[in-house]
Design an enzyme around this catalytic site. Structure first.
Site, PDB file in Angstrom:
ATOM      1  CD  GLN A   8      -3.081  -0.900   2.169  1.00  0.00           C
ATOM      2  OE1 GLN A   8      -3.130  -1.547   3.195  1.00  0.00           O
ATOM      3  NE2 GLN A   8      -3.987   0.007   1.854  1.00  0.00           N
ATOM      4  CG  HIS A   9       0.535   3.359   2.412  1.00  0.00           C
ATOM      5  ND1 HIS A   9      -0.808   3.631   2.604  1.00  0.00           N
ATOM      6  CD2 HIS A   9       0.896   2.525   3.415  1.00  0.00           C
ATOM      7  CE1 HIS A   9      -1.220   2.999   3.688  1.00  0.00           C
ATOM      8  NE2 HIS A   9      -0.210   2.318   4.190  1.00  0.00           N
ATOM      9  CG  ASP A  14       0.038  -5.122   1.802  1.00  0.00           C
ATOM     10  OD1 ASP A  14      -0.780  -4.355   2.341  1.00  0.00           O
ATOM     11  OD2 ASP A  14       1.273  -4.951   1.878  1.00  0.00           O
TER      12      ASP A  14
END
Length: 479
Positions: free
Chosen positions: A71-72, A238
């Site tokens: 992520q991110h 995830d």
């Protein structure tokens, strides 16, 4: 047999699983490495995906694919769909000051008010991990690149878009994502289920194109490079993909020991924790996934192995030969700074060193206990915001450590279920692909959490007490 594929594009590697859509049976799998670092050009992920697909025997017989991913990460694209600069990953902490600035600005100079305002808006308080802070960093430090940004994607969004043919086949209209990954950007709200473009503009100074957020079982474009032109699912972050693979329900908590450490739970309602200890993300089914995330998990064990000159089985043997509490030796595992608690510039430390406890066994025990104590703090934070904790599952690469499995019940104070090792993120993505293909209201009834080994132990409160007394004593690394 109808086949579906799931992808896990993680920080360290790419994994591909091919499963039977009806039963979930694993048919074949493949993997490939990613380069190290916190700043990576996305083409490395694409190359690794091609290698992993080939290692899995290809996807020409697969009818649906979904991508789960770290992520991110900030992927910025210009008007031609080209990557402008290397992606900043979730564990790149250079945007720590940008996070502080965004909090202060939304609170009109009051950081406490600003933190709560962000939590009320997006379910989370900005830290260096979130995409919104990386976009502010880009604006402040690379204005020439910020001015070129025509679209912003996350790692899993970008890979899904590439599978669909990218700019040549689908253009920016083909950029898709899901609510779980969107909820980790810092500019999508789990309360309104929509983008907060005002917060995006506050960060970047403009509002570029963003991926369309699909429902959990909604089909996206097709992947034209394969024989069956399989349908692409929306994918997932995830942690949400792993929760889908495990079939987590309200009251279940997963402790995942990968590069990062994650405590995640299923909640029926969104969370807004102004302390920032719990981030209020969405899940991959329509519910919510509050998380407490640390930057340091299995790498703590890797570092201990390097310090002691041993392999992981030997580290476990050493740790289990030392007493609980390591005779007062405490390891604070903030080796790469920390996200929860928000200490991006902090360092790791050993406290309470005495002649009697500076043996390899004590150091090994302290490393395992320190890593687990940081995650136990995450479970405490979950309880503090009203998230029930009834069953705990241990997954991830770190779960393969015998010492971790045997010590964790005494740290957490509860029995811990350890499912059969597997690629849970890729498996969750595959389950989503099967769900999209089925057109049903609920995902297919196959779950990786069956047959879990239950680890029990006597609670050792002294370990948590020692850790709590030492964790605030760390110092920041030089700027």
């Amino acid at each position: 047999m109808t086949l579906v594929a799931g992808v896990d594009s993680s920080t360290q590697s790419c994994k591909v699983v091919v499963r039977d859509a009806q039963t979930g049976e694993l048919v074949r799998q493949g993997r490939a490495r990613h380069p190290e670092g916190t700043e990576v050009h996305p083409h490395h992920w694409w190359d690794a995906l091609q290698t992993a697909i080939a290692d899995a025997g290809g996807l020409d017989d697969v009818e649906a694919i979904s991508v789960g991913g770290q992520q991110h990460g900030m992927v910025v694209l210009d008007a031609d769909g080209e990557v402008i600069r290397e992606a900043l990953l979730w564990n790149d902490t250079r945007s720590a000051q940008a996070a502080r600035d965004l909090i202060s600005e939304l609170g009109d100079g009051d950081e406490t008010a600003g933190a709560q305002a962000w939590a009320d808006a997006i379910g989370s308080v900005p830290v260096a991990s979130l995409t919104v802070t990386k976009l502010r960093w880009l604006r402040d430090n690379e204005p020439q690149n910020a001015a070129r940004v025509a679209a912003v994607a996350l790692p899993h969004d970008w890979l899904t878009w590439k599978l669909a043919g990218g700019m040549a086949e689908v253009g920016f209209d083909g950029l898709i994502t899901d609510r779980s990954d969107a909820s980790g950007t810092g500019y999508w709200s789990p309360f309104t289920e929509d983008y907060r473009t005002d917060l995006l503009e506050r960060a970047l100074g403009s509002v570029p194109r963003l991926p369309r957020v699909l429902a959990a079982n909604e089909a996206g474009p097709v992947a034209p490079a394969f024989a069956l032109r399989p349908v692409l699912g929306p994918g997932a972050g995830d942690n949400a993909a792993a929760a889908l693979a495990l079939g987590l329900l309200p009251g279940d908590v997963a402790v995942s020991l990968g590069t990062s450490g994650v405590v995640s739970a299923i909640s029926a309602a969104p969370i807004a924790d102004g302390t920032g200890l719990v981030t209020g993300f969405a899940d991959a089914t329509g519910s919510y996934l509050p998380l407490a995330v640390t930057l340091n998990a299995s790498r703590v064990l890797d570092a201990a192995c390097r310090m002691l000159g041993v392999d992981h089985p030997s580290l476990s043997e050493l740790a289990l030969s030392a007493p609980a509490g390591a005779d007062g030796l405490v390891h604070i595992p903030y080796l790469e700074g920390e996200r929860t608690p928000n200490k991006p510039m902090s360092t790791g430390a050993l406290h309470g060193m005495r002649l009697a406890n500076t043996t390899p066994a004590h150091v090994a025990r302290a490393a395992v206990e320190g890593m687990l104590c940081s995650l136990a703090d995450g479970i405490d934070a979950m309880r503090a915001v009203g998230v029930p904790v009834e069953r705990v599952f241990l997954i991830g690469g770190g779960a393969q450590s015998e010492a971790v499995r045997r010590i964790i019940p005494s740290i957490m104070g509860v029995d811990v279920q350890v499912p059969t090792p597997g690629e849970y993120v890729a498996d969750g993505a595959a389950r989503q692909a099967a769900w999209v293909l089925s057109g049903q209201d609920a995902p297919p009834a196959w779950s990786a959490s069956t047959g879990a080994e239950v680890m029990t132990g006597t609670p050792e409160p002294v370990v948590r007490e020692q850790y709590a007394a030492a964790r605030e004593l760390t110092v920041d690394r030089p700027a």
